[in-house]
Design an enzyme around this catalytic site. Structure first.
Site, PDB file in Angstrom:
ATOM      1  N   ASP A 209      67.482  59.946  84.252  1.00 24.77           N
ATOM      2  CA  ASP A 209      67.502  59.025  85.392  1.00 24.77           C
ATOM      3  C   ASP A 209      66.414  57.976  85.224  1.00 24.77           C
ATOM      4  O   ASP A 209      65.606  58.034  84.302  1.00 24.77           O
ATOM      5  CB  ASP A 209      67.268  59.803  86.685  1.00 24.77           C
ATOM      6  CG  ASP A 209      65.938  60.533  86.669  1.00 24.77           C
ATOM      7  OD1 ASP A 209      64.918  59.926  87.028  1.00 24.77           O
ATOM      8  OD2 ASP A 209      65.907  61.722  86.263  1.00 24.77           O
ATOM      9  N   ASP A 211      64.142  57.392  87.703  1.00 19.94           N
ATOM     10  CA  ASP A 211      63.201  57.664  88.783  1.00 19.94           C
ATOM     11  C   ASP A 211      63.607  56.813  89.999  1.00 19.94           C
ATOM     12  O   ASP A 211      64.772  56.856  90.392  1.00 19.94           O
ATOM     13  CB  ASP A 211      61.760  57.416  88.315  1.00 19.94           C
ATOM     14  CG  ASP A 211      60.741  58.139  89.180  1.00 19.94           C
ATOM     15  OD1 ASP A 211      60.975  59.316  89.519  1.00 19.94           O
ATOM     16  OD2 ASP A 211      59.704  57.540  89.511  1.00 19.94           O
TER      17      ASP A 211
END
Length: 292
Positions: A209, A211
């Site tokens: 991801d 974040d």
């Protein structure tokens, strides 16, 4: 057989290793308490591998409750010569995309309240940690990641956060300003303890991801991580097989990191002032240096 015995710490999504031969399970008792779970020990291409899921079977242990000291002590007791960490992480830069693998070489430790040393009152030691990762093992792991089909980055600074919550946006912006590349919850104090135990350590972080620093996009959550994790896990398993086959063809020599002798000159407490009970607890991780 080669001189390598590779310890593998499996992170989120990686709870077993496929392709092992002569497999057995072993529970290891340590003076620091219980490790995360039972070790799976087997061979690939004649190289012995000792595998432990960091979060336990079924992912039951949160990052701040992992008994890092017991885990590292147990790997040492099993005779491991080197230690490879596999973990999920968030990216703090655009070009480290979900699905990429990052070979971490530096850390910023923002964890708190975790036991971060085997030493303490009764035996004081200060190991060098300027370069916390073994460059040889990291390089071989990067080659194996390439062979496994991963898009691989060979350097990266890891921001170790406490968790178990994800970052605020302000924190994520700050960590990017600091020059950190990825963020995770588990590589510290693991890397510190590996150095104290004189185990060459390398970390493969699998990006899941971005974040929460990307403006106008949804922040990271568990469901978005799980979507990427499955593909990463398959690559991680192939990485382990490729790395073992490479190690099988290489005679093991001391790590260029100097990890195997990290305690030489690091222990300050005079032998006659050392606490006997602590000395007994340190037998596995520091016995070589304490016997000098």
């Amino acid at each position: 057989m080669t001189g390598w015995t590779l310890g593998i710490i499996g992170g989120s999504g990686l709870y077993e290793i496929e392709g092992l031969e002569n497999v057995r399970s072993e529970r290891v008792e340590t003076p620091w308490g219980e490790p995360s779970g039972t070790f799976t020990i087997g061979e690939i291409a004649g190289v012995t591998l000792c595998f432990l899921p960091r979060h336990g079977k079924g992912h039951r242990i949160p990052p701040d409750a992992i008994n890092f000291r017991a885990n590292i002590d147990a790997f040492k007791r099993l005779g491991c010569t080197d230690l490879l960490s596999l973990s999920a992480c968030g990216s703090l830069r655009e070009d480290y995309a979900p699905g990429d693998f990052v070979l971490v070489d530096q850390y910023v430790d923002r964890t708190s309240g975790r036991e971060r040393s085997f030493f303490g009152p009764g035996c004081v030691a200060h190991v060098g940690l300027a370069d916390p990762v073994c460059p040889r093992l990291a390089g071989l792991a990067a080659d194996a990641a390439d062979a496994a089909g991963a898009r691989t980055h060979r350097t990266g600074t890891y921001l170790a956060m406490q968790g178990p919550q994800f970052s605020t946006r302000a924190e994520s912006y700050l960590y990017r300003q600091w020059g950190c590349d990825v963020i995770g919850m588990t590589n510290m104090p693991e890397a510190r303890l590996a150095r104290e135990a004189e185990l060459p350590y390398a970390s493969v972080c699998m990006v899941t991801d971005y974040d929460c620093w990307r403006r106008g996009e949804a922040a990271v959550d568990v469901q978005s991580i799980l979507k990427v994790m499955h593909a990463n896990t398959g690559k991680a398993r192939r990485l382990v097989v490729a790395l073992a086959k490479t190690l099988a063809a290489l005679p093991r020599t001391p790590s260029p990191s100097g990890a195997e002798t990290a305690l030489d000159g690091a222990i300050l407490t005079a032998p006659d002032a050392r606490d006997a009970e602590l000395m007994a607890r340190l037998a596995a991780v520091a016995g070589r240096a304490l016997a000098r």
